[in-house]
Design an enzyme around this catalytic site. Structure first.
Site, PDB file in Angstrom:
ATOM      1  N   HIS A  39      -7.778 -17.444  15.961  1.00 39.48           N
ATOM      2  CA  HIS A  39      -6.582 -17.207  15.518  1.00 39.48           C
ATOM      3  C   HIS A  39      -6.217 -16.272  16.591  1.00 39.48           C
ATOM      4  O   HIS A  39      -6.018 -15.827  17.512  1.00 39.48           O
ATOM      5  CB  HIS A  39      -6.686 -16.502  14.639  1.00 39.48           C
ATOM      6  CG  HIS A  39      -7.721 -17.055  13.127  1.00 39.48           C
ATOM      7  ND1 HIS A  39      -9.481 -17.780  13.053  1.00 39.48           N
ATOM      8  CD2 HIS A  39      -7.097 -17.679  12.499  1.00 39.48           C
ATOM      9  CE1 HIS A  39      -8.750 -18.407  11.711  1.00 39.48           C
ATOM     10  NE2 HIS A  39      -7.837 -18.534  11.063  1.00 39.48           N
ATOM     11  N   ARG A  80       0.835  -1.474   0.070  1.00 37.76           N
ATOM     12  CA  ARG A  80       0.043   0.474   0.077  1.00 37.76           C
ATOM     13  C   ARG A  80       0.815   1.438  -0.050  1.00 37.76           C
ATOM     14  O   ARG A  80       1.776   1.076   0.677  1.00 37.76           O
ATOM     15  CB  ARG A  80      -0.589   0.201   1.312  1.00 37.76           C
ATOM     16  CG  ARG A  80      -0.154   0.365   2.218  1.00 37.76           C
ATOM     17  CD  ARG A  80      -0.707   0.218   3.452  1.00 37.76           C
ATOM     18  NE  ARG A  80      -0.453  -0.255   4.263  1.00 37.76           N
ATOM     19  CZ  ARG A  80       0.932   0.343   5.521  1.00 37.76           C
ATOM     20  NH1 ARG A  80       0.746   1.305   4.895  1.00 37.76           N
ATOM     21  NH2 ARG A  80       1.019  -0.075   6.763  1.00 37.76           N
ATOM     22  N   THR A 133     -12.406 -19.365   6.603  1.00 37.51           N
ATOM     23  CA  THR A 133     -12.765 -20.319   6.784  1.00 37.51           C
ATOM     24  C   THR A 133     -13.741 -20.846   7.425  1.00 37.51           C
ATOM     25  O   THR A 133     -14.629 -21.475   7.162  1.00 37.51           O
ATOM     26  CB  THR A 133     -11.224 -21.263   8.049  1.00 37.51           C
ATOM     27  OG1 THR A 133     -10.586 -20.295   7.158  1.00 37.51           O
ATOM     28  CG2 THR A 133     -11.305 -22.619   7.500  1.00 37.51           C
ATOM     29  N   LYS A 174      -5.484 -10.958  14.268  1.00 37.50           N
ATOM     30  CA  LYS A 174      -6.943 -11.140  12.917  1.00 37.50           C
ATOM     31  C   LYS A 174      -7.724 -10.190  13.514  1.00 37.50           C
ATOM     32  O   LYS A 174      -8.647  -9.706  14.630  1.00 37.50           O
ATOM     33  CB  LYS A 174      -7.309 -12.686  12.947  1.00 37.50           C
ATOM     34  CG  LYS A 174      -8.063 -12.944  11.960  1.00 37.50           C
ATOM     35  CD  LYS A 174      -8.657 -14.291  11.743  1.00 37.50           C
ATOM     36  CE  LYS A 174      -9.956 -14.607  11.272  1.00 37.50           C
ATOM     37  NZ  LYS A 174      -9.020 -14.184   9.490  1.00 37.50           N
ATOM     38  N   MET A 182      -6.918 -21.486   1.537  1.00 34.91           N
ATOM     39  CA  MET A 182      -6.074 -22.089   0.332  1.00 34.91           C
ATOM     40  C   MET A 182      -5.743 -23.603   0.608  1.00 34.91           C
ATOM     41  O   MET A 182      -5.214 -24.255   0.355  1.00 34.91           O
ATOM     42  CB  MET A 182      -5.388 -21.325  -0.005  1.00 34.91           C
ATOM     43  CG  MET A 182      -6.529 -19.848  -0.256  1.00 34.91           C
ATOM     44  SD  MET A 182      -6.008 -20.064  -1.886  1.00 34.91           S
ATOM     45  CE  MET A 182      -7.128 -18.081  -1.710  1.00 34.91           C
TER      46      MET A 182
HETATM   47  P1  NAD Z   1      -1.407  -8.613   7.039  1.00 37.88           P
HETATM   48  O1  NAD Z   1      -1.717  -7.470   7.882  1.00 37.88           O
HETATM   49  O2  NAD Z   1      -0.176  -9.051   7.824  1.00 37.88           O
HETATM   50  O3  NAD Z   1      -0.912  -8.036   5.680  1.00 37.88           O
HETATM   51  C1  NAD Z   1      -1.958  -7.467   4.755  1.00 37.88           C
HETATM   52  C2  NAD Z   1      -0.704  -7.145   3.957  1.00 37.88           C
HETATM   53  O4  NAD Z   1      -1.898  -6.648   2.634  1.00 37.88           O
HETATM   54  C3  NAD Z   1      -0.362  -5.755   5.058  1.00 37.88           C
HETATM   55  O5  NAD Z   1       1.107  -5.659   4.865  1.00 37.88           O
HETATM   56  C4  NAD Z   1      -1.085  -4.425   3.636  1.00 37.88           C
HETATM   57  O6  NAD Z   1      -0.002  -2.913   3.993  1.00 37.88           O
HETATM   58  C5  NAD Z   1      -1.297  -4.409   2.818  1.00 37.88           C
HETATM   59  N1  NAD Z   1      -2.087  -4.054   2.013  1.00 37.88           N
HETATM   60  C6  NAD Z   1      -3.276  -3.864   2.344  1.00 37.88           C
HETATM   61  N2  NAD Z   1      -3.844  -2.980   1.386  1.00 37.88           N
HETATM   62  C7  NAD Z   1      -3.253  -3.215   0.557  1.00 37.88           C
HETATM   63  C8  NAD Z   1      -2.918  -2.126  -0.792  1.00 37.88           C
HETATM   64  N3  NAD Z   1      -4.349  -1.977  -1.193  1.00 37.88           N
HETATM   65  N4  NAD Z   1      -2.190  -2.619  -1.877  1.00 37.88           N
HETATM   66  C9  NAD Z   1      -1.450  -3.308  -1.640  1.00 37.88           C
HETATM   67  N5  NAD Z   1      -1.238  -4.042   0.103  1.00 37.88           N
HETATM   68  C10 NAD Z   1      -1.947  -3.705   0.568  1.00 37.88           C
HETATM   69  O7  NAD Z   1      -2.670  -9.667   7.153  1.00 37.88           O
HETATM   70  P2  NAD Z   1      -2.362 -11.232   6.782  1.00 37.88           P
HETATM   71  O8  NAD Z   1      -2.142 -12.625   7.639  1.00 37.88           O
HETATM   72  O9  NAD Z   1      -1.441 -11.580   5.596  1.00 37.88           O
HETATM   73  O10 NAD Z   1      -3.435 -11.739   6.157  1.00 37.88           O
HETATM   74  C11 NAD Z   1      -4.064 -10.734   5.372  1.00 37.88           C
HETATM   75  C12 NAD Z   1      -5.731 -11.480   4.700  1.00 37.88           C
HETATM   76  O11 NAD Z   1      -5.553 -12.967   4.526  1.00 37.88           O
HETATM   77  C13 NAD Z   1      -6.933 -11.710   5.577  1.00 37.88           C
HETATM   78  O12 NAD Z   1      -8.110 -10.789   5.501  1.00 37.88           O
HETATM   79  C14 NAD Z   1      -6.568 -12.851   6.364  1.00 37.88           C
HETATM   80  O13 NAD Z   1      -7.924 -13.436   7.123  1.00 37.88           O
HETATM   81  C15 NAD Z   1      -5.881 -13.063   4.962  1.00 37.88           C
HETATM   82  N6  NAD Z   1      -5.686 -14.783   5.410  1.00 37.88           N
HETATM   83  C16 NAD Z   1      -6.340 -16.327   4.002  1.00 37.88           C
HETATM   84  C17 NAD Z   1      -6.070 -17.306   4.364  1.00 37.88           C
HETATM   85  C18 NAD Z   1      -6.756 -17.976   3.411  1.00 37.88           C
HETATM   86  O14 NAD Z   1      -6.056 -19.028   3.238  1.00 37.88           O
HETATM   87  N7  NAD Z   1      -7.801 -17.975   2.154  1.00 37.88           N
HETATM   88  C19 NAD Z   1      -5.005 -17.446   4.958  1.00 37.88           C
HETATM   89  C20 NAD Z   1      -4.632 -16.649   6.056  1.00 37.88           C
HETATM   90  C21 NAD Z   1      -4.777 -15.334   6.213  1.00 37.88           C
END
Ligand code: NAD
Length: 273
Positions: A161, A40, A172, A165, A130
């Site tokens: 979690h 970001r 999930t 979070k 995933m």
């Molecule tokens: P996190 O806060 O550590 O990372 C998110 C990152 O996205 C941050 O570095 C933030 O600066 C960046 N970001 C936000 N807005 C942005 C933009 N407009 N442009 C570029 N970067 C941007 O969070 P996390 O623990 O890594 O989790 C991220 C997401 O993934 C959450 O929604 C979480 O629930 C999800 N998640 C999903 C799974 C899955 O298997 N689907 C697994 C784990 C986490």
């Protein structure tokens, strides 16, 4: 597209917990390479090398805040960021005609509608989880919910979690709730109880309840409890390492390459139908 034939992947949110795990996963999986890293605007990590930040040494991919040049030279984007950001990236990925893998959770119905619209032009794989294990668990939950009489068994979903979070119930937990609802042939939205507090009255038959715990560094724990009179079945999954989600995301991108536009799930990717 790479001259080597490897799939070039952009990681958006490259400095996040999942972003760094994704950089490491792409680096270790044959057939994929890191084609770009985006954060970001205003992130303190802009300009840093994405590989260095992820602990694998220099990969000559500086973290940038403009997604467009990165998307223009990539075959796919891996996106674990925030709902508003994922909606925006879905539009750019559709314009660039590249695969968009969305792991972001906490999307509103409006966000999901916009992502579905983008999927008319782009191959999107979106899943609240995933990992292979959770997607298999969802199949088992659907079967159990179908097999057990709704009058005899109550379904409750418990998740825990880490303290950072920001959304609840977890993506999930909702994915598992959808699987239970599918097994019962009901709509989750009309039959879920997402919070209980105070004098709630007795449990309404046929509802699917959720409970969320937050604390420490827990990567992700989910239990689906089917509670009957005199017996209880628990179907559970423990995530021990974020790498399971990252490997799943890379697998989804490789699977999506060349697929016709549409909105796909991890069950499609894993052949769990
Ligand atoms: P996190 O806060 O550590 O990372 C998110 C990152 O996205 C941050 O570095 C933030 O600066 C960046 N970001 C936000 N807005 C942005 C933009 N407009 N442009 C570029 N970067 C941007 O969070 P996390 O623990 O890594 O989790 C991220 C997401 O993934 C959450 O929604 C979480 O629930 C999800 N998640 C999903 C799974 C899955 O298997 N689907 C697994 C784990 C986490």
């Amino acid at each position: 597209m790479s001259e080597t034939g490897d799939m070039g992947l952009v990681v958006v949110g490259a400095a996040g917990r999942m972003g760094q795990t994704l950089i490491r996963a792409i680096h270790s999986i044959p057939g994929a390479r890191v084609a770009g890293a985006v954060e970001r605007p205003g992130s303190p990590h802009l300009g840093k090398d994405a590989g260095e930040l992820a602990g694998i040494g220099t990969i000559n991919v500086p973290i940038a805040d403009d997604p467009l040049p990165a998307f223009a030279k990539a075959d796919g984007v891996l996106d674990f960021t925030a709902p508003g950001a994922s909606v925006e990236f879905a539009g750019y990925a559709a314009q660039a005609r590249i695969v968009h893998v969305i792991g972001t959770t906490g999307c509103s119905a409006d966000d999901d509608a916009k992502i579905t619209a983008a999927a008319r032009h782009a191959t999107i794989v979106k899943s609240g989880n995933m990992s292979l294990g959770v997607n298999l668990l969802a199949v088992l939950v659907e079967q159990a919910a179908r097999a057990l009489d709704v009058q005899d068994f109550d379904i409750e979903i418990l998740e825990m979690h880490h303290r950072h979070k920001v959304d609840a119930p977890s993506g999930t937990a909702l994915l598992l709730g959808e699987a239970a609802a599918k097994g019962r042939e009901i709509a989750l939205n009309d039959n879920s109880v997402r919070v209980r507090d105070g004098h709630t009255g007795v449990r309404k038959p046929g509802t699917i309840g959720f409970a969320s715990l937050r604390g420490g560094s827990v990567v992700g724990e989910h239990s689906v409890i089917l509670a009957g009179t005199g017996e209880r079945i628990t179907l559970a999954h423990q995530a021990e390492d974020r790498a399971i989600f990252a490997r799943g995301a890379v697998k989804a991108a490789l699977w999506g390459r060349g697929k016709k536009p549409g909105l796909y799930s991890m069950r499609d990717v894993l052949g769990l139908g």
